[in-house]
Design a protein around this motif. Sequence first.
Motif, mmCIF file in Angstrom:
data_model
loop_
_atom_site.group_PDB
_atom_site.id
_atom_site.type_symbol
_atom_site.label_atom_id
_atom_site.label_comp_id
_atom_site.label_asym_id
_atom_site.label_seq_id
_atom_site.Cartn_x
_atom_site.Cartn_y
_atom_site.Cartn_z
ATOM 1 N N SER A 191 5.504 4.042 0.999
ATOM 2 C CA SER A 191 4.917 2.739 0.703
ATOM 3 C C SER A 191 5.440 1.694 1.679
ATOM 4 O O SER A 191 6.538 1.829 2.230
ATOM 5 C CB SER A 191 5.228 2.309 -0.735
ATOM 6 O OG SER A 191 6.628 2.161 -0.926
ATOM 7 N N ILE A 192 4.643 0.663 1.880
ATOM 8 C CA ILE A 192 5.020 -0.459 2.733
ATOM 9 C C ILE A 192 4.442 -1.726 2.120
ATOM 10 O O ILE A 192 3.326 -1.714 1.596
ATOM 11 C CB ILE A 192 4.516 -0.266 4.192
ATOM 12 C CG1 ILE A 192 5.033 -1.368 5.105
ATOM 13 C CG2 ILE A 192 3.009 -0.161 4.237
ATOM 14 C CD1 ILE A 192 6.490 -1.250 5.451
ATOM 15 N N GLY A 193 5.205 -2.821 2.150
ATOM 16 C CA GLY A 193 4.746 -4.079 1.575
ATOM 17 C C GLY A 193 5.019 -5.256 2.494
ATOM 18 O O GLY A 193 6.033 -5.285 3.197
ATOM 19 N N LEU A 194 4.126 -6.213 2.482
ATOM 20 C CA LEU A 194 4.253 -7.437 3.266
ATOM 21 C C LEU A 194 4.140 -8.634 2.345
ATOM 22 O O LEU A 194 3.369 -8.617 1.376
ATOM 23 C CB LEU A 194 3.158 -7.512 4.343
ATOM 24 C CG LEU A 194 3.087 -6.369 5.351
ATOM 25 C CD1 LEU A 194 1.857 -6.530 6.240
ATOM 26 C CD2 LEU A 194 4.347 -6.326 6.198
ATOM 27 N N GLY A 195 4.903 -9.694 2.651
ATOM 28 C CA GLY A 195 4.823 -10.863 1.795
ATOM 29 C C GLY A 195 5.723 -11.990 2.262
ATOM 30 O O GLY A 195 6.095 -12.077 3.436
ATOM 31 N N TYR A 196 6.105 -12.839 1.309
ATOM 32 C CA TYR A 196 6.873 -14.061 1.564
ATOM 33 C C TYR A 196 8.179 -14.031 0.781
ATOM 34 O O TYR A 196 8.213 -13.571 -0.372
ATOM 35 C CB TYR A 196 6.055 -15.278 1.146
ATOM 36 C CG TYR A 196 6.876 -16.536 0.991
ATOM 37 C CD1 TYR A 196 7.300 -17.255 2.109
ATOM 38 C CD2 TYR A 196 7.244 -17.001 -0.277
ATOM 39 C CE1 TYR A 196 8.062 -18.408 1.967
ATOM 40 C CE2 TYR A 196 8.006 -18.157 -0.423
ATOM 41 C CZ TYR A 196 8.416 -18.855 0.704
ATOM 42 O OH TYR A 196 9.173 -19.986 0.561
ATOM 43 N N VAL A 197 9.251 -14.523 1.413
ATOM 44 C CA VAL A 197 10.557 -14.606 0.760
ATOM 45 C C VAL A 197 11.173 -15.978 1.027
ATOM 46 O O VAL A 197 11.157 -16.463 2.162
ATOM 47 C CB VAL A 197 11.517 -13.505 1.278
ATOM 48 C CG1 VAL A 197 12.923 -13.719 0.728
ATOM 49 C CG2 VAL A 197 11.004 -12.131 0.889
ATOM 50 N N TYR A 198 11.694 -16.598 -0.031
ATOM 51 C CA TYR A 198 12.468 -17.834 0.077
ATOM 52 C C TYR A 198 13.940 -17.474 -0.116
ATOM 53 O O TYR A 198 14.298 -16.784 -1.078
ATOM 54 C CB TYR A 198 12.035 -18.831 -0.988
ATOM 55 C CG TYR A 198 12.932 -20.039 -1.095
ATOM 56 C CD1 TYR A 198 12.709 -21.156 -0.306
ATOM 57 C CD2 TYR A 198 14.006 -20.054 -1.988
ATOM 58 C CE1 TYR A 198 13.528 -22.281 -0.402
ATOM 59 C CE2 TYR A 198 14.838 -21.159 -2.090
ATOM 60 C CZ TYR A 198 14.594 -22.266 -1.292
ATOM 61 O OH TYR A 198 15.415 -23.364 -1.386
ATOM 62 N N MET A 199 14.806 -17.937 0.794
ATOM 63 C CA MET A 199 16.230 -17.614 0.725
ATOM 64 C C MET A 199 17.062 -18.892 0.725
ATOM 65 O O MET A 199 16.879 -19.759 1.589
ATOM 66 C CB MET A 199 16.640 -16.760 1.931
ATOM 67 C CG MET A 199 16.001 -15.392 1.968
ATOM 68 S SD MET A 199 16.347 -14.498 3.516
ATOM 69 C CE MET A 199 15.211 -15.346 4.623
ATOM 70 N N TYR A 238 0.868 -1.182 0.000
ATOM 71 C CA TYR A 238 0.000 0.000 0.000
ATOM 72 C C TYR A 238 0.900 1.225 0.000
ATOM 73 O O TYR A 238 1.954 1.240 0.647
ATOM 74 C CB TYR A 238 -0.896 0.043 1.236
ATOM 75 C CG TYR A 238 -1.519 1.407 1.453
ATOM 76 C CD1 TYR A 238 -2.573 1.834 0.662
ATOM 77 C CD2 TYR A 238 -0.975 2.291 2.387
ATOM 78 C CE1 TYR A 238 -3.108 3.108 0.817
ATOM 79 C CE2 TYR A 238 -1.506 3.565 2.559
ATOM 80 C CZ TYR A 238 -2.574 3.967 1.769
ATOM 81 O OH TYR A 238 -3.096 5.221 1.913
ATOM 82 N N GLY A 239 0.468 2.264 -0.722
ATOM 83 C CA GLY A 239 1.255 3.482 -0.746
ATOM 84 C C GLY A 239 0.417 4.716 -1.019
ATOM 85 O O GLY A 239 -0.780 4.624 -1.327
ATOM 86 N N TYR A 240 1.066 5.861 -0.907
ATOM 87 C CA TYR A 240 0.389 7.142 -1.120
ATOM 88 C C TYR A 240 1.393 8.118 -1.715
ATOM 89 O O TYR A 240 2.565 8.135 -1.324
ATOM 90 C CB TYR A 240 -0.131 7.690 0.213
ATOM 91 C CG TYR A 240 -1.081 8.850 0.077
ATOM 92 C CD1 TYR A 240 -2.456 8.650 0.044
ATOM 93 C CD2 TYR A 240 -0.602 10.163 -0.006
ATOM 94 C CE1 TYR A 240 -3.337 9.720 -0.077
ATOM 95 C CE2 TYR A 240 -1.472 11.241 -0.131
ATOM 96 C CZ TYR A 240 -2.839 11.013 -0.162
ATOM 97 O OH TYR A 240 -3.709 12.069 -0.286
#
Length: 203
Positions: free
Chosen positions: A159-167, A144-146
């Motif tokens: 802006s800020i984002g949330l999610g999944y990461v594979y490392m 989401y951002g503005y």
Amino acid sequence: MAKRLGIIWVLCFLMINQTLQAQEISISDKQYATPSFAIKSNLLYLATTSINLGGEFKVSPQYTLDLSINYNPWSFSNNKKFKHILIQPELRYWLSSPYSEHFFGFHTLYAHYNVGGVKLPFGIFPSLRNNRYQGNLYGAGLAYGYQWNLAKQWNLETSIGLGYVYMDYKRYSCQTCGDLIESSHSHYFGVTKAGISIIYLLK
């Protein structure tokens, strides 16, 4: 995982194509006046000494495609390092019109990294203080951002984002030596992007 990232990209472009086909050919004067391209830099990433540059393209009356590239080649005292190259594309939906006020985004990301001897905020990955990690990461998330208009061709974006990461990674016992402890992988759920960006709009 690379195949999964490719599938996400295909779905992303299918969404764009479907959106373009769904739009009426006639567009209002206001939408015609909307800038079609912007360049930007994330001030938060610059604060970590990471060189970064982004571009954003209008692809329909309410969608844009954002692409940012971040690069950090530096080593610091005591061989502390936050070396990486990060590529992060994002498809954005604007509630009013592109480059104005609220937007929601879907992003993917890829990075190659070599990090050690650093302390991250909020206690994230505490073992980085005494170990060095090298590898690749792949991920996706929602954001989401503005955007605020500062001047005729200048905007400010948060802006800020949330999610999944594979490392996948190789872990070494210290920052300076090369003793390999393990080769493994891990999964991460949490913040996948954050930004305070200055933007220059091109008509």
